[in-house]
Design an enzyme around this catalytic site. Sequence first.
Site, short mmCIF file in Angstrom:
data_model
loop_
_atom_site.label_atom_id
_atom_site.label_comp_id
_atom_site.label_asym_id
_atom_site.label_seq_id
_atom_site.Cartn_x
_atom_site.Cartn_y
_atom_site.Cartn_z
N ASP A 118 27.58 51.79 56.84
CA ASP A 118 26.66 52.93 56.93
C ASP A 118 25.84 52.79 58.22
OD1 ASP A 118 24.85 54.95 56.50
OD2 ASP A 118 24.21 54.33 54.53
N ARG A 120 25.26 49.85 59.51
CA ARG A 120 25.83 48.61 60.07
C ARG A 120 24.87 47.42 59.93
NH1 ARG A 120 29.61 49.94 64.97
NH2 ARG A 120 30.87 50.73 63.26
N THR A 122 24.01 45.65 57.30
CA THR A 122 24.54 44.57 56.45
C THR A 122 25.64 43.80 57.16
OG1 THR A 122 24.03 45.92 54.51
CG2 THR A 122 25.58 44.10 54.18
N TRP A 188 26.64 61.59 51.47
CA TRP A 188 26.31 60.70 50.35
C TRP A 188 27.62 60.43 49.60
CZ3 TRP A 188 21.22 60.96 47.22
CH2 TRP A 188 21.25 60.00 46.20
N TYR A 191 30.48 56.26 44.77
CA TYR A 191 31.60 55.38 44.42
C TYR A 191 31.73 55.26 42.90
CZ TYR A 191 32.09 54.15 49.31
OH TYR A 191 32.30 54.22 50.66
N PRO A 192 32.94 55.07 42.40
CA PRO A 192 33.14 55.11 40.95
C PRO A 192 32.39 54.03 40.18
CG PRO A 192 35.15 54.38 42.07
CD PRO A 192 34.21 54.86 43.13
N TRP A 193 32.23 52.84 40.79
CA TRP A 193 31.57 51.76 40.05
C TRP A 193 30.08 52.01 39.88
CZ3 TRP A 193 34.65 50.82 44.38
CH2 TRP A 193 33.98 50.76 45.61
N GLU A 194 29.54 53.02 40.57
CA GLU A 194 28.12 53.34 40.39
C GLU A 194 27.92 54.36 39.27
OE1 GLU A 194 27.44 54.96 44.25
OE2 GLU A 194 27.16 53.02 45.19
O1 LIG Z 1 25.64 49.68 56.70
P1 LIG Z 1 24.41 49.51 55.85
O2 LIG Z 1 23.36 50.52 56.13
O3 LIG Z 1 23.91 48.09 55.90
O4 LIG Z 1 24.81 49.83 54.37
C1 LIG Z 1 25.94 49.31 53.73
C2 LIG Z 1 25.57 48.39 52.60
O5 LIG Z 1 24.78 49.11 51.65
C3 LIG Z 1 25.28 48.86 50.36
O6 LIG Z 1 24.69 47.71 49.84
P2 LIG Z 1 23.44 47.71 48.85
O7 LIG Z 1 22.65 46.49 49.14
O8 LIG Z 1 22.72 49.01 48.94
O9 LIG Z 1 24.06 47.61 47.42
P3 LIG Z 1 25.38 46.99 46.76
O10 LIG Z 1 26.16 46.20 47.78
O11 LIG Z 1 24.89 46.13 45.66
O12 LIG Z 1 26.14 48.18 46.29
C4 LIG Z 1 26.75 48.62 50.59
O13 LIG Z 1 27.35 47.86 49.56
C5 LIG Z 1 26.81 47.91 51.91
O14 LIG Z 1 26.79 46.51 51.76
#
Ligand SMILES: O=P(O)(O)OC[C@H]1O[C@H](OP(=O)(O)OP(=O)(O)O)[C@H](O)[C@@H]1O
Length: 223
Positions: A118, A120, A122, A188, A191-194
């Site tokens: 998203d 980037r 993470t 937005w 995803y299915p697991w949500e």
């Molecule tokens: O590119 P970014 O802006 O960093 O967003 C992407 C991250 O956001 C979500 O994690 P989140 O911590 O929201 O929850 P999850 O992994 O537990 O679903 C997703 O799983 C990615 O790891």
Amino acid sequence: MTDAQQVEDSKVYISYNHIHQIIQESAPRLKKFNPDLLLCLAGGGLVPTRFVRTFLKEKDQPNVRIMSVALSLYEAVGSVSTQQESIGKEVVRSQWLDYSNGFDLIGKRILLVDEVDDTRTTLHYAVSELQKDLVKQCAAKGIKVEDANTTFGIFVVHNKLKPKNATLPDSIMNDTNYIAGRDIEDVWIAYPWESNDIVYHTKRAIEQGNDIFLDENNNYIKK
Ligand SMILES: O=P(O)(O)OC[C@H]1O[C@H](OP(=O)(O)OP(=O)(O)O)[C@H](O)[C@@H]1O
């Protein structure tokens, strides 16, 4: 139309089947990267990572190993952001790799797997931390990092086409090492697991054309 209805209508629903097929379609690129370790970024990377392993499986060969780290985006203190944006968010790690048993990153081809790139934030965090670990491990073994022969790659189901808050090294951002199943507008993604109503979710995904997909001859891709 109420605000809640507008938000609901703007969501792009993705089914499990759709994700499975996107990963199947990505199999040639995944095989070309040829990881010897899949690094799942949990939670969003959990389901995709398992699908990736299926499409890397070669007859009479062991499964590619999966390891997980748990990362979450949290609102940074004093920031204001919307639900969809990660601006002002910081990464918190609740679980990381265990190096105590002699496992290290040296000489490995490591594919990080997450569901979405998203902002980037993470992925940047994960790669930076791994790189720091690699530097320490090389120093401990008296190896130059350039000689470590470690390659990091990334697979995401979706890459959002939007300005990113962080960058990734050029060594990753190339056709071989950065694999996105789909590039997608800044929408937005549901995803299915949500979902806590998978029947409704799947129905919406089918309506939006985000369930199984066929080619122009009405065939589906086979391995
Ligand atoms: O590119 P970014 O802006 O960093 O967003 C992407 C991250 O956001 C979500 O994690 P989140 O911590 O929201 O929850 P999850 O992994 O537990 O679903 C997703 O799983 C990615 O790891």
